[in-house]
Design an enzyme around this catalytic site. Structure first.
Site, mmCIF file in Angstrom:
data_model
loop_
_atom_site.group_PDB
_atom_site.id
_atom_site.type_symbol
_atom_site.label_atom_id
_atom_site.label_comp_id
_atom_site.label_asym_id
_atom_site.label_seq_id
_atom_site.Cartn_x
_atom_site.Cartn_y
_atom_site.Cartn_z
ATOM 1 N N LYS A 1 0.828 -1.201 0.000
ATOM 2 C CA LYS A 1 0.000 0.000 0.000
ATOM 3 C C LYS A 1 0.866 1.256 0.000
ATOM 4 O O LYS A 1 1.821 1.357 0.758
ATOM 5 C CB LYS A 1 -0.933 -0.020 1.210
ATOM 6 C CG LYS A 1 -1.913 -1.189 1.187
ATOM 7 C CD LYS A 1 -2.814 -1.221 2.403
ATOM 8 C CE LYS A 1 -2.065 -1.416 3.689
ATOM 9 N NZ LYS A 1 -2.949 -1.657 4.848
ATOM 10 N N GLY B 1 -8.436 3.965 10.112
ATOM 11 C CA GLY B 1 -9.043 2.696 9.733
ATOM 12 C C GLY B 1 -8.902 2.311 8.270
ATOM 13 O O GLY B 1 -9.507 1.333 7.830
ATOM 14 N N THR B 2 -8.093 3.030 7.514
ATOM 15 C CA THR B 2 -7.974 2.704 6.090
ATOM 16 C C THR B 2 -7.390 1.313 5.873
ATOM 17 O O THR B 2 -7.850 0.559 5.009
ATOM 18 C CB THR B 2 -7.105 3.744 5.351
ATOM 19 O OG1 THR B 2 -5.888 3.946 6.086
ATOM 20 C CG2 THR B 2 -7.830 5.059 5.196
ATOM 21 N N GLY B 3 -6.359 0.955 6.649
ATOM 22 C CA GLY B 3 -5.746 -0.363 6.482
ATOM 23 C C GLY B 3 -6.701 -1.493 6.820
ATOM 24 O O GLY B 3 -6.820 -2.471 6.074
ATOM 25 N N CYS B 4 -7.395 -1.350 7.949
ATOM 26 C CA CYS B 4 -8.383 -2.361 8.349
ATOM 27 C C CYS B 4 -9.465 -2.491 7.287
ATOM 28 O O CYS B 4 -9.872 -3.606 6.908
ATOM 29 C CB CYS B 4 -9.038 -1.970 9.679
ATOM 30 S SG CYS B 4 -7.904 -1.697 11.051
ATOM 31 N N THR C 1 -8.370 9.574 7.876
ATOM 32 C CA THR C 1 -7.991 8.292 7.258
ATOM 33 C C THR C 1 -7.862 7.180 8.294
ATOM 34 O O THR C 1 -7.225 6.158 8.040
ATOM 35 C CB THR C 1 -6.649 8.445 6.506
ATOM 36 O OG1 THR C 1 -5.650 8.945 7.409
ATOM 37 C CG2 THR C 1 -6.785 9.396 5.326
#
Length: 265
Positions: free
Chosen positions: A174, A208-211, A206
């Protein structure tokens, strides 16, 4: 029948990341979500003030309860707070033969460390080889490889291939922590390096974008999509969730993305 996905992760009391974000992502993409909570955090958009790990036997019991009854088609794994827990989860899902999306949660958006250094090697050795797709951001990939952060697309691709060489079937590198007006993720499959690009959105919201990205991929895999299609759809969906994040106006720090941007708001 509705597709079912399982998330194994920590709880975010602020609702923007962890189990809460995972279940929102599943629901937004039409998949039923089951959950196994690995830790309870006292967390909001500004800080993580406390972390309470759930006992490993209770985590194993949650996994068994879900997998013994529900027809789970994909598993997303997020926050695991210790080497012992990593081994516990690996053992508990050993009989599951579906796709596993592994999000190596190591550092909260606020900068708080969520995975001890001594557990990183366990993650590499025990769970990384089980991953259908690994979804690290730039600092997480560098940590897993014990190297410096990637700075170029060539660096991202090289690190993604190195993680495949360590055992992951595929890696989504990412680019959200990178620079430039375009944000480029790279899906590395061992045979191909597939770029997924979108204009970088200038917002602080942003959280929580990874989750959310890893859960959106799991939702696609649970629904029978190919890995490349699941990742492509998740990438587009998350981009729009970030575009609409400011509409929510939640909290005073790094607010959440808008998981349900296609449904309301």
């Amino acid at each position: 029948m509705v597709a079912i996905a399982l998330t194994i992760a920590g709880s975010d009391s602020g609702g923007g990341a962890g189990i809460q974000a995972d279940l929102k992502a599943f629901s937004a993409l039409g998949v039923y979500g089951a959950s196994v909570i690995t830790a309870v955090t006292a967390q909001n958009t500004r800080d993580v003030t406390a972390v309470h790990p759930i006992p490993n036997d209770v985590i194993a019991a949650q996994i068994d309860a879900v997998l013994s009854d529900l027809d789970v088609r994909a598993i997303k794994i997020g926050m695991l707070g210790s080497g012992d827990l990593i081994r516990c989860v690996a053992k508990a899902i050993s009989g599951f033969d579906g796709p596993v999306v592994l999000d190596p949660v190591m550092i909260a958006k606020s900068g708080v460390a969520l995975l001890p250094d001594d557990a990183v090697s366990t993650l590499r050795e025990v769970l990384l080889p089980r991953a259908t797709v690994l979804t690290p951001n730039i600092p997480e990939a560098a940590c897993l490889l014990n190297t410096t952060d990637a700075e170029t697309d060539a660096d991202l691709q090289a690190q993604g291939q190195a993680l495949i060489d360590m055992g992951a079937q595929a890696v989504l590198m990412k680019g959200g922590h990178g620079a430039g007006e375009m944000c480029i993720d790279w899906l590395m499959t061992g045979d191909d390096a597939i770029p997924l690009s979108a204009p970088r959105i200038h917002t602080r919201n942003t959280h929580g974008t990874g989750c959310s990205m890893s859960s959106a991929i799991a939702a696609g895999l649970a629904d029978g999509m190919s890995l490349s299609d699941a990742v492509s759809r998740a990438h587009v969906w998350l981009h729009h969730a970030i575009v609409r994040a400011d509409d929510l106006n939640v909290g005073h720090g790094h607010g959440p993305v808008h998981h349900f941007h296609g449904l309301w708001g």
